[in-house]
Design a protein around this motif. Sequence first.
Motif, short mmCIF file in Angstrom:
data_model
loop_
_atom_site.label_atom_id
_atom_site.label_comp_id
_atom_site.label_asym_id
_atom_site.label_seq_id
_atom_site.Cartn_x
_atom_site.Cartn_y
_atom_site.Cartn_z
N THR A 258 2.70 4.75 0.55
CA THR A 258 2.07 6.32 0.64
C THR A 258 1.67 5.79 -1.02
OG1 THR A 258 4.43 6.74 -1.07
CG2 THR A 258 4.57 7.36 1.63
N VAL A 259 1.71 6.98 -1.54
CA VAL A 259 0.45 7.08 -2.63
C VAL A 259 1.17 6.48 -3.96
CG1 VAL A 259 -1.09 8.68 -2.18
CG2 VAL A 259 0.99 9.76 -3.48
N ASP A 260 3.06 6.43 -3.53
CA ASP A 260 3.75 6.45 -4.74
C ASP A 260 4.11 4.98 -4.03
OD1 ASP A 260 4.37 8.88 -5.29
OD2 ASP A 260 5.84 9.06 -3.42
N SER A 261 3.21 3.62 -3.64
CA SER A 261 3.32 2.61 -3.22
C SER A 261 2.15 2.09 -4.65
CB SER A 261 2.96 1.82 -1.77
OG SER A 261 3.46 2.60 -1.18
N GLY A 262 1.44 2.90 -5.19
CA GLY A 262 1.47 2.30 -5.57
C GLY A 262 -0.53 1.01 -5.31
N ARG A 263 -1.43 0.55 -6.71
CA ARG A 263 -2.44 -0.11 -5.57
C ARG A 263 -1.50 -1.63 -4.07
NH1 ARG A 263 -7.09 -2.03 -8.65
NH2 ARG A 263 -7.72 0.04 -9.09
N ILE A 264 -2.81 -1.01 -3.52
CA ILE A 264 -2.11 -2.68 -2.02
C ILE A 264 -3.05 -2.92 -2.33
CG2 ILE A 264 -0.84 -1.05 -1.04
CD1 ILE A 264 -2.80 -0.27 1.25
N THR A 265 -2.91 -4.45 -2.18
CA THR A 265 -3.47 -5.58 -2.42
C THR A 265 -3.65 -6.79 -1.06
OG1 THR A 265 -3.84 -5.75 -4.48
CG2 THR A 265 -4.14 -7.51 -3.48
N ALA A 266 -4.99 -7.22 0.17
CA ALA A 266 -4.59 -7.36 1.50
C ALA A 266 -5.37 -8.93 0.65
CB ALA A 266 -5.20 -6.85 1.75
N THR A 267 -4.46 -9.75 1.44
CA THR A 267 -5.14 -11.85 0.54
C THR A 267 -5.34 -11.93 2.63
OG1 THR A 267 -2.67 -12.55 0.70
CG2 THR A 267 -4.01 -11.64 -1.24
N GLY A 268 -6.38 -12.82 2.82
CA GLY A 268 -6.55 -13.40 3.67
C GLY A 268 -7.05 -15.13 3.33
N ARG A 269 -6.29 -15.84 4.83
CA ARG A 269 -6.79 -17.16 4.64
C ARG A 269 -7.02 -17.63 5.88
NH1 ARG A 269 -2.28 -20.81 4.37
NH2 ARG A 269 -0.59 -20.35 5.57
N VAL A 270 -8.14 -18.36 5.66
CA VAL A 270 -8.56 -19.42 7.01
C VAL A 270 -6.78 -20.12 7.27
CG1 VAL A 270 -9.61 -21.09 8.08
CG2 VAL A 270 -10.35 -19.28 6.99
N LEU A 271 -6.38 -20.40 8.26
CA LEU A 271 -5.81 -21.00 8.99
C LEU A 271 -5.58 -22.51 9.31
CD1 LEU A 271 -2.66 -19.05 10.08
CD2 LEU A 271 -2.86 -19.94 8.04
N HIS B 180 0.43 -6.55 0.84
CA HIS B 180 1.48 -6.46 -0.79
C HIS B 180 1.36 -4.87 -1.06
CE1 HIS B 180 1.78 -10.51 0.30
NE2 HIS B 180 3.20 -10.50 0.08
N ASP B 181 1.93 -4.45 -1.62
CA ASP B 181 2.55 -2.84 -2.25
C ASP B 181 2.11 -3.43 -3.64
OD1 ASP B 181 4.97 -3.90 -2.36
OD2 ASP B 181 6.02 -1.83 -1.91
N ALA B 182 2.68 -2.40 -4.78
CA ALA B 182 2.63 -3.05 -6.20
C ALA B 182 3.72 -3.58 -6.39
CB ALA B 182 2.14 -1.39 -6.52
N ALA B 183 4.75 -3.09 -6.04
CA ALA B 183 6.03 -4.05 -6.41
C ALA B 183 6.09 -5.09 -5.27
CB ALA B 183 6.52 -3.06 -6.12
N VAL C 243 -5.78 1.83 8.15
CA VAL C 243 -6.24 1.83 7.44
C VAL C 243 -6.14 0.22 6.55
CG1 VAL C 243 -6.59 2.27 4.78
CG2 VAL C 243 -6.22 4.27 6.29
N LEU C 244 -4.65 0.02 7.07
CA LEU C 244 -4.56 -1.09 6.95
C LEU C 244 -4.78 -2.20 7.50
CD1 LEU C 244 0.18 -0.17 6.74
CD2 LEU C 244 -2.00 -0.37 4.40
#
Length: 139
Positions: free
Chosen positions: A94-107, A121-124, A57-58
Amino acid sequence: MTGMEQLMAMVDGRLPAAPISETVGLVDFGGEEGAIHVSLDPEHRHYNPLGTVHGGVLATMLDTVAGCSVHSTLAVGEGYTSLDLTVKFLRAVTVDSGRITATGRVLQRGRRTALAEAQVHDAAGRLVAHATSSCMIFS
C-alpha cells in the motif's frame, strides 16, 4: 551498442526511456551488467479494488528488472524476448509500504536462453514479491 550501453543511454537521456516507466511511475533505474534495479513510490492510482497495489504493477516491476538484467548482458547485434514470468505475491503493498524496490539478476546466460530472478522489497526491507523469468536471445 551493447545491451548495457543501451540501458545507460536511456538513463542518461541519450535514448528515450521505455514508455512503461512513465506510465507506471518507475524511478531510480540503474545497476550493472547482469543486475538491474528500479523503484516505485506506491500511489492510490496503483490500487486494485481491494485497496492494495495491483499485482500487475508488481509484475511489471519484476518483469522490468528480470528482462533488463538479461538485456544488460547482450552483445552488439543481440536482442531478447521474455518467454515466461512466474510471480509469487508474498505481502500486500500500500502507500504505507513506502518506496518499493525491485532488483533483478541473471542466474544463467547461455547462447540462446537466459534465466533471471527478481524480487520486490518494501521500504522496511520485507520481501513482497518474487519472480523468475526465462528469456530467448537472438541475433
